[in-house]
Motif scaffolding. Structure first.
Motif, mmCIF file in Angstrom:
data_model
loop_
_atom_site.group_PDB
_atom_site.id
_atom_site.type_symbol
_atom_site.label_atom_id
_atom_site.label_comp_id
_atom_site.label_asym_id
_atom_site.label_seq_id
_atom_site.Cartn_x
_atom_site.Cartn_y
_atom_site.Cartn_z
ATOM 1 N N GLU A 127 48.035 23.045 37.164
ATOM 2 C CA GLU A 127 47.438 24.353 36.883
ATOM 3 C C GLU A 127 46.508 24.282 35.662
ATOM 4 O O GLU A 127 45.462 24.933 35.620
ATOM 5 C CB GLU A 127 48.540 25.402 36.648
ATOM 6 C CG GLU A 127 49.347 25.774 37.889
ATOM 7 C CD GLU A 127 48.549 26.599 38.889
ATOM 8 O OE1 GLU A 127 47.341 26.837 38.669
ATOM 9 O OE2 GLU A 127 49.135 26.991 39.923
ATOM 10 N N LYS A 128 46.883 23.489 34.690
ATOM 11 C CA LYS A 128 46.030 23.341 33.502
ATOM 12 C C LYS A 128 44.771 22.520 33.802
ATOM 13 O O LYS A 128 43.696 22.786 33.261
ATOM 14 C CB LYS A 128 46.819 22.681 32.378
ATOM 15 C CG LYS A 128 47.883 23.576 31.761
ATOM 16 C CD LYS A 128 48.620 22.854 30.643
ATOM 17 C CE LYS A 128 49.656 23.767 29.984
ATOM 18 N NZ LYS A 128 50.394 23.092 28.879
ATOM 19 N N PRO A 155 42.394 25.199 36.441
ATOM 20 C CA PRO A 155 42.730 26.612 36.219
ATOM 21 C C PRO A 155 42.029 27.521 37.227
ATOM 22 O O PRO A 155 40.888 27.283 37.624
ATOM 23 C CB PRO A 155 42.240 26.869 34.791
ATOM 24 C CG PRO A 155 41.176 25.847 34.567
ATOM 25 C CD PRO A 155 41.589 24.639 35.348
ATOM 26 N N VAL A 190 45.246 29.996 33.164
ATOM 27 C CA VAL A 190 46.462 29.195 33.331
ATOM 28 C C VAL A 190 47.720 30.033 33.145
ATOM 29 O O VAL A 190 48.683 29.929 33.916
ATOM 30 C CB VAL A 190 46.456 28.017 32.329
ATOM 31 C CG1 VAL A 190 47.763 27.230 32.416
ATOM 32 C CG2 VAL A 190 45.260 27.108 32.582
#
Length: 264
Positions: free
Chosen positions: A59-60, A63, A68
């Motif tokens: 997710e980071k 994004p 995030v």
């Protein structure tokens, strides 16, 4: 080969549509299907702590438009909802097993294992690939609907079985018709007393005989109870289940799935 098989099975729940084929595909009957859903979702949630570090990394690295923090906030919500769904499935499974006239828990346990087996390759697949599949997977969309329908039907059936069992053990006997009272005997008139010797005898008038008592009417016998076959069909409302002194037959009324209570 193991990884390829695992990927195929793990994608069974994509977009809420279960696969129709495969060694661990869900069965078609409602009880087995819900048990399969329980196993698949339970195994999915059991991987939560294991995959979240990699999910966070993904997710980071990629994004979404909302950021995030917003993306990562959804995963605890997914876990909480899954735990609620597992309780719904479990309640339906328990109700079905209680209502079934024969033992079915062994079959249900086998379907739970089949559902859990779609995540059986988690130990052999790459952690990044596992996290990606975990992020995109969801149980079949009709798991919850079928679980709720199963519990309603099982509750109605359970009440019907209890009702029929109680009726068979202690059926009220019909009271015999009351016997008619015996007619009262006619009263014999009492002769008038003779006049005293000193008094001048006068012709006595003939006494009026008393009216005879009419016999009481015999009580009417109780009308025989109408046979249950003559009654109109009874539709069991799933929102307000009631006992059924007979058999429950699935049917459609007004475009909806209902249960019809019919006399045995």
């Amino acid at each position: 080969m193991a990884n390829a098989l695992f990927i195929a099975l793990a994608l069974m729940g994509q977009a809420g549509q279960p696969a129709s084929q495969g060694p661990n595909a869900p069965p078609t009957d409602e009880y087995g299907y819900v048990a399969w859903c329980y196993g698949a979702l339970g195994s999915y949630i059991s991987l939560y702590d294991r995959v979240m570090p990699e999910v966070t990394r993904i997710e980071k690295a990629f994004p979404g438009p909302e950021g995030v923090a917003a993306a990562l906030k959804t995963y605890p919500e997914i876990k909480a909802q899954a735990q609620k769904d597992l309780k719904t499935y479990s309640s339906a499974i328990t109700a079905a097993e209680k209502a079934s006239p024969r033992p079915i828990s062994e079959y249900g346990g086998a379907q739970v294992k089949r559902g859990a087996a779609i995540w059986g390759g988690a130990d052999t697949v790459d952690k990044a690939r596992l996290a990606q599949m975990w992020m995109s997977w969801e149980p079949p969309g009709d798991c919850e609907k079928r679980a709720k329908a199963l519990e309603v039907k099982s509750t109605i059936l359970g009440k019907a079985l209890n009702y029929n069992t109680t009726s068979a053990i202690a059926q009220p006997t019909e009271a015999p018709p009351a016997e008619a009272p015996a007619p009262a005997a006619a009263t014999t008139p009492t002769p008038p007393p003779e006049p005293a010797p000193e008094a001048k005898a006068e012709p006595a008038s003939a006494p009026t005989p008393p009216k005879a008592v009419k016999p009481a009417k015999a009580a009417k016998p109780l009308a025989p109870a109408k046979s249950s076959a003559a009654k109109a069909e009874t539709i069991i409302d799933p929102a307000n289940p009631a006992p059924c002194a007979g058999s429950l037959v699935p049917a459609k009324r007004g475009g909806k799935d209902v249960l019809i209570c019919k006399a045995d």
